[in-house]
Design a protein around this motif. Structure first.
Motif, PDB file in Angstrom:
ATOM      1  N   ASN A  85       0.818  -1.211   0.000  1.00 43.38           N
ATOM      2  CA  ASN A  85       0.000   0.000   0.000  1.00 43.38           C
ATOM      3  C   ASN A  85       0.849   1.257   0.000  1.00 43.38           C
ATOM      4  OD1 ASN A  85      -2.523  -1.311  -0.023  1.00 43.38           O
ATOM      5  ND2 ASN A  85      -2.434  -1.649   2.195  1.00 43.38           N
ATOM      6  N   GLY A  86       2.067   1.143   0.532  1.00 40.33           N
ATOM      7  CA  GLY A  86       2.972   2.288   0.533  1.00 40.33           C
ATOM      8  C   GLY A  86       3.295   2.772  -0.869  1.00 40.33           C
ATOM      9  N   ALA A  87       3.335   1.847  -1.829  1.00 40.12           N
ATOM     10  CA  ALA A  87       3.592   2.243  -3.219  1.00 40.12           C
ATOM     11  C   ALA A  87       2.456   3.113  -3.742  1.00 40.12           C
ATOM     12  CB  ALA A  87       3.756   1.006  -4.090  1.00 40.12           C
ATOM     13  N   GLY A  88       1.233   2.818  -3.280  1.00 42.90           N
ATOM     14  CA  GLY A  88       0.094   3.639  -3.672  1.00 42.90           C
ATOM     15  C   GLY A  88       0.200   5.052  -3.111  1.00 42.90           C
ATOM     16  N   GLU A  89       0.720   5.171  -1.892  1.00 44.01           N
ATOM     17  CA  GLU A  89       0.904   6.498  -1.299  1.00 44.01           C
ATOM     18  C   GLU A  89       1.958   7.291  -2.067  1.00 44.01           C
ATOM     19  OE1 GLU A  89       1.686   6.170   2.856  1.00 44.01           O
ATOM     20  OE2 GLU A  89      -0.270   5.279   3.314  1.00 44.01           O
ATOM     21  N   ILE A  90       2.987   6.598  -2.533  1.00 52.18           N
ATOM     22  CA  ILE A  90       4.003   7.262  -3.349  1.00 52.18           C
ATOM     23  C   ILE A  90       3.384   7.781  -4.650  1.00 52.18           C
ATOM     24  CG2 ILE A  90       6.095   6.880  -4.715  1.00 52.18           C
ATOM     25  CD1 ILE A  90       6.932   4.834  -2.549  1.00 52.18           C
ATOM     26  N   ALA A  91       2.572   6.920  -5.300  1.00 51.37           N
ATOM     27  CA  ALA A  91       1.932   7.321  -6.552  1.00 51.37           C
ATOM     28  C   ALA A  91       0.980   8.489  -6.338  1.00 51.37           C
ATOM     29  CB  ALA A  91       1.181   6.131  -7.150  1.00 51.37           C
ATOM     30  N   HIS A 143       6.522   2.526 -12.084  1.00 51.45           N
ATOM     31  CA  HIS A 143       6.652   1.739 -10.860  1.00 51.45           C
ATOM     32  C   HIS A 143       7.342   0.423 -11.195  1.00 51.45           C
ATOM     33  CE1 HIS A 143       5.760  -0.074  -7.004  1.00 51.45           C
ATOM     34  NE2 HIS A 143       5.133  -1.073  -7.590  1.00 51.45           N
ATOM     35  N   VAL A 144       8.442   0.145 -10.511  1.00 55.78           N
ATOM     36  CA  VAL A 144       9.214  -1.066 -10.763  1.00 55.78           C
ATOM     37  C   VAL A 144       8.783  -2.152  -9.786  1.00 55.78           C
ATOM     38  CG1 VAL A 144      11.504  -2.085 -10.922  1.00 55.78           C
ATOM     39  CG2 VAL A 144      11.133   0.277 -11.662  1.00 55.78           C
ATOM     40  N   SER A 145       8.146  -3.186 -10.312  1.00 55.37           N
ATOM     41  CA  SER A 145       7.668  -4.312  -9.529  1.00 55.37           C
ATOM     42  C   SER A 145       8.607  -5.487  -9.782  1.00 55.37           C
ATOM     43  CB  SER A 145       6.221  -4.643  -9.916  1.00 55.37           C
ATOM     44  OG  SER A 145       5.695  -5.689  -9.153  1.00 55.37           O
ATOM     45  N   ALA A 146       8.086  -6.682  -9.983  1.00 57.72           N
ATOM     46  CA  ALA A 146       8.938  -7.846 -10.241  1.00 57.72           C
ATOM     47  C   ALA A 146       8.124  -8.948 -10.894  1.00 57.72           C
ATOM     48  CB  ALA A 146       9.559  -8.370  -8.947  1.00 57.72           C
ATOM     49  N   ILE A 147       8.740  -9.693 -11.804  1.00 59.51           N
ATOM     50  CA  ILE A 147       8.102 -10.897 -12.321  1.00 59.51           C
ATOM     51  C   ILE A 147       7.847 -11.822 -11.129  1.00 59.51           C
ATOM     52  CG2 ILE A 147       8.582 -13.035 -13.583  1.00 59.51           C
ATOM     53  CD1 ILE A 147       9.803 -11.425 -15.799  1.00 59.51           C
ATOM     54  N   GLY A 148       6.675 -12.378 -11.081  1.00 60.06           N
ATOM     55  CA  GLY A 148       6.325 -13.230  -9.950  1.00 60.06           C
ATOM     56  C   GLY A 148       5.431 -12.547  -8.944  1.00 60.06           C
ATOM     57  N   GLY A 183       1.096  -3.683  -4.412  1.00 59.83           N
ATOM     58  CA  GLY A 183       1.652  -2.385  -4.761  1.00 59.83           C
ATOM     59  C   GLY A 183       1.254  -1.951  -6.163  1.00 59.83           C
ATOM     60  N   GLU A 184       1.258  -2.881  -7.115  1.00 61.45           N
ATOM     61  CA  GLU A 184       0.848  -2.553  -8.476  1.00 61.45           C
ATOM     62  C   GLU A 184      -0.593  -2.038  -8.497  1.00 61.45           C
ATOM     63  OE1 GLU A 184       3.531  -6.067 -10.628  1.00 61.45           O
ATOM     64  OE2 GLU A 184       1.386  -5.903 -11.021  1.00 61.45           O
ATOM     65  N   THR A 185      -1.463  -2.737  -7.784  1.00 62.57           N
ATOM     66  CA  THR A 185      -2.882  -2.344  -7.740  1.00 62.57           C
ATOM     67  C   THR A 185      -3.038  -0.962  -7.105  1.00 62.57           C
ATOM     68  OG1 THR A 185      -3.580  -4.650  -7.581  1.00 62.57           O
ATOM     69  CG2 THR A 185      -5.155  -2.985  -6.855  1.00 62.57           C
ATOM     70  N   ALA A 186      -2.313  -0.725  -6.018  1.00 62.12           N
ATOM     71  CA  ALA A 186      -2.398   0.551  -5.322  1.00 62.12           C
ATOM     72  C   ALA A 186      -1.870   1.693  -6.182  1.00 62.12           C
ATOM     73  CB  ALA A 186      -1.622   0.474  -4.006  1.00 62.12           C
ATOM     74  N   VAL A 187      -0.815   1.442  -6.927  1.00 59.67           N
ATOM     75  CA  VAL A 187      -0.239   2.469  -7.798  1.00 59.67           C
ATOM     76  C   VAL A 187      -1.232   2.875  -8.882  1.00 59.67           C
ATOM     77  CG1 VAL A 187       1.468   2.840  -9.634  1.00 59.67           C
ATOM     78  CG2 VAL A 187       2.193   1.977  -7.396  1.00 59.67           C
ATOM     79  N   PHE A 208      -2.657   6.479  -9.535  1.00 60.75           N
ATOM     80  CA  PHE A 208      -2.064   7.126 -10.721  1.00 60.75           C
ATOM     81  C   PHE A 208      -2.387   6.228 -11.918  1.00 60.75           C
ATOM     82  CE2 PHE A 208       1.520  10.319 -11.404  1.00 60.75           C
ATOM     83  CZ  PHE A 208       1.389  10.366 -12.783  1.00 60.75           C
ATOM     84  N   PRO A 209      -3.619   6.311 -12.456  1.00 64.33           N
ATOM     85  CA  PRO A 209      -4.080   5.375 -13.494  1.00 64.33           C
ATOM     86  C   PRO A 209      -3.206   5.309 -14.745  1.00 64.33           C
ATOM     87  CG  PRO A 209      -5.921   6.603 -12.578  1.00 64.33           C
ATOM     88  CD  PRO A 209      -4.681   7.245 -12.035  1.00 64.33           C
ATOM     89  N   SER A 210      -2.488   6.370 -15.043  1.00 62.86           N
ATOM     90  CA  SER A 210      -1.649   6.361 -16.248  1.00 62.86           C
ATOM     91  C   SER A 210      -0.227   5.878 -15.960  1.00 62.86           C
ATOM     92  CB  SER A 210      -1.592   7.761 -16.864  1.00 62.86           C
ATOM     93  OG  SER A 210      -1.000   8.692 -15.965  1.00 62.86           O
ATOM     94  N   ALA A 211       0.010   5.365 -14.765  1.00 65.05           N
ATOM     95  CA  ALA A 211       1.346   4.864 -14.422  1.00 65.05           C
ATOM     96  C   ALA A 211       1.714   3.668 -15.285  1.00 65.05           C
ATOM     97  CB  ALA A 211       1.390   4.473 -12.945  1.00 65.05           C
ATOM     98  N   THR A 212       2.996   3.502 -15.503  1.00 60.06           N
ATOM     99  CA  THR A 212       3.518   2.324 -16.199  1.00 60.06           C
ATOM    100  C   THR A 212       4.136   1.385 -15.169  1.00 60.06           C
ATOM    101  OG1 THR A 212       4.016   3.607 -18.195  1.00 60.06           O
ATOM    102  CG2 THR A 212       5.136   1.488 -17.942  1.00 60.06           C
ATOM    103  N   ILE A 213       3.761   0.108 -15.241  1.00 57.08           N
ATOM    104  CA  ILE A 213       4.324  -0.896 -14.342  1.00 57.08           C
ATOM    105  C   ILE A 213       5.333  -1.729 -15.121  1.00 57.08           C
ATOM    106  CG2 ILE A 213       3.833  -2.838 -12.809  1.00 57.08           C
ATOM    107  CD1 ILE A 213       2.405  -0.342 -11.908  1.00 57.08           C
ATOM    108  N   VAL A 214       6.532  -1.878 -14.583  1.00 60.12           N
ATOM    109  CA  VAL A 214       7.511  -2.770 -15.206  1.00 60.12           C
ATOM    110  C   VAL A 214       7.877  -3.850 -14.204  1.00 60.12           C
ATOM    111  CG1 VAL A 214       8.413  -1.068 -16.828  1.00 60.12           C
ATOM    112  CG2 VAL A 214       9.494  -1.323 -14.594  1.00 60.12           C
ATOM    113  N   ARG A 215       7.927  -5.085 -14.682  1.00 61.42           N
ATOM    114  CA  ARG A 215       8.261  -6.234 -13.845  1.00 61.42           C
ATOM    115  C   ARG A 215       9.548  -6.871 -14.364  1.00 61.42           C
ATOM    116  NH1 ARG A 215       2.621  -9.720 -13.699  1.00 61.42           N
ATOM    117  NH2 ARG A 215       1.459  -8.438 -12.191  1.00 61.42           N
ATOM    118  N   PRO A 216      10.687  -6.495 -13.844  1.00 55.10           N
ATOM    119  CA  PRO A 216      11.932  -7.124 -14.302  1.00 55.10           C
ATOM    120  C   PRO A 216      12.073  -8.542 -13.756  1.00 55.10           C
ATOM    121  CG  PRO A 216      12.331  -4.991 -13.239  1.00 55.10           C
ATOM    122  CD  PRO A 216      10.943  -5.406 -12.895  1.00 55.10           C
TER     123      PRO A 216
END
Length: 317
Positions: A97-103, A116-121, A137-141, A145-153
């Motif tokens: 949820n903290g990632a959502g507060e950042i967004a 927002h940098v997440s992770a595969i898995g 965190g992805e959901t909260a972001v 911030f609906p136009s955010a880009t999520i990357v999962r390395p």
């Protein structure tokens, strides 16, 4: 904002003092961005400063578990990149949820792009807190911030990483090594390719609101990774493939100790593998052609060879 207009824009990197942050900073500075590196220990990022021009890099302290510290470091940002993640501690506050507060704070600051940098898995149903909070965190972001880009390395490698180099050190010292989850499937990705992908995402309107899985061009096993490292060092080593039951016992009985080889959660993540989904958008959609580990491994393992740079790759030890 397009890639061409990153020049002069203020890009704030949260958690920018770590491995990925150093490489990402170099890519963004090369594109003319003005960087604000924010982390709990900004001094760890001071090595980035010489990579930029006078006044191009700024450092700021922030504790993302304290929401009131976010607004000052995000003020005036044109774009924000969130690299914060951890395997231990208050994971909900750090990457859930903290990632959502950042967004939300980035949105309030007027940022027009957020990566927002997440992770595969990442998996909301996972029993492992790391994978579960990454998904939350992805959901909260996206909610904030609906136009955010999520990357999962996938698992990232680089000349200064703490993964390939860790195995390199062990293989250089020990004649025989245990291999946890030897058949676990990995799709390691070069950290500089991830950095380019993130930078490209900032200027790609088509990437907004979407998720990308960033993985390398080949799938290898843990056993194969160890064998490749040994070969690059010119060393003959015995690798003992540990059965899952034995690995689980070791993790359960020693994983809580400082310096333990692996924890129970780390073992579960390793066994699950780190491979991109066939249906997921990836590096190609962000304009990046991934480079394989084999392109660099021989050069990086030189320092681990017998007699170092004066040795030969074929020497055994």
């Amino acid at each position: 904002m397009t890639t061409d207009t990153l020049s002069g824009k203020i890009v704030t990197i949260l958690g920018g003092s770590g491995f990925v942050g150093r490489h990402l900073a170099q890519e963004l500075l090369a594109r003319g961005a003005r960087l604000r590196i924010a982390s709990r220990h900004p001094k760890k990022a001071y090595a980035i400063k010489p990579l930029g021009n006078l006044g191009q890099v700024q450092f700021a302290g922030v504790d993302v578990t304290k929401a009131e510290t976010l607004a000052p470091v995000l003020a005036g940002s044109d774009a924000v990149i969130n690299l914060i993640g951890a395997f231990a501690g208050n994971l909900d506050a750090l990457q859930g949820n903290g990632a959502g507060e950042i967004a939300a704070a980035a949105k309030a600051a007027g940022a027009t792009a957020f990566v927002h940098v997440s992770a595969i898995g990442a998996d909301a149903g996972s029993a492992v807190a790391y994978a579960r909070t990454k998904a939350e965190g992805e959901t909260a972001v996206l909610a904030a911030f609906p136009s955010a880009t999520i990357v999962r390395p996938s698992l990232m490698f680089g000349s200064d990483d703490n993964f390939v180099n860790m195995f390199g050190e062990l293989i250089s010292r020990l004649p025989a090594l245990p291999v946890f989850a030897p058949q676990a499937r990995l799709q390691p990705v070069f950290v500089d390719d991830v950095a380019v992908a993130i930078a490209n995402a900032l200027g790609n309107v088509a990437a907004q609101g979407k998720t990308f899985e960033l993985a390398g061009p080949e799938i290898i096993t843990m056993l194969d990774l160890n064998q490749r490292i040994a070969k690059a060092q010119g060393r003959s080593r015995t690798f003992v493939e540990l059965p899952d039951a034995v690995s689980g016992l070791i993790a359960a009985t020693t994983g809580w100790l400082p310096g333990a080889p692996i924890s129970s959660d780390q073992l579960k993540l390793l066994q699950a593998g780190s491979v991109a989904s066939d249906s997921a958008a990836g590096l190609a959609e962000l304009g990046v052609t991934p480079r394989p580990l084999g392109l660099f491994l021989d050069r990086w393992m030189v320092r681990f060879r017998k007699h170092g740079r004066f040795g030969t790759k074929t020497a055994s030890a």
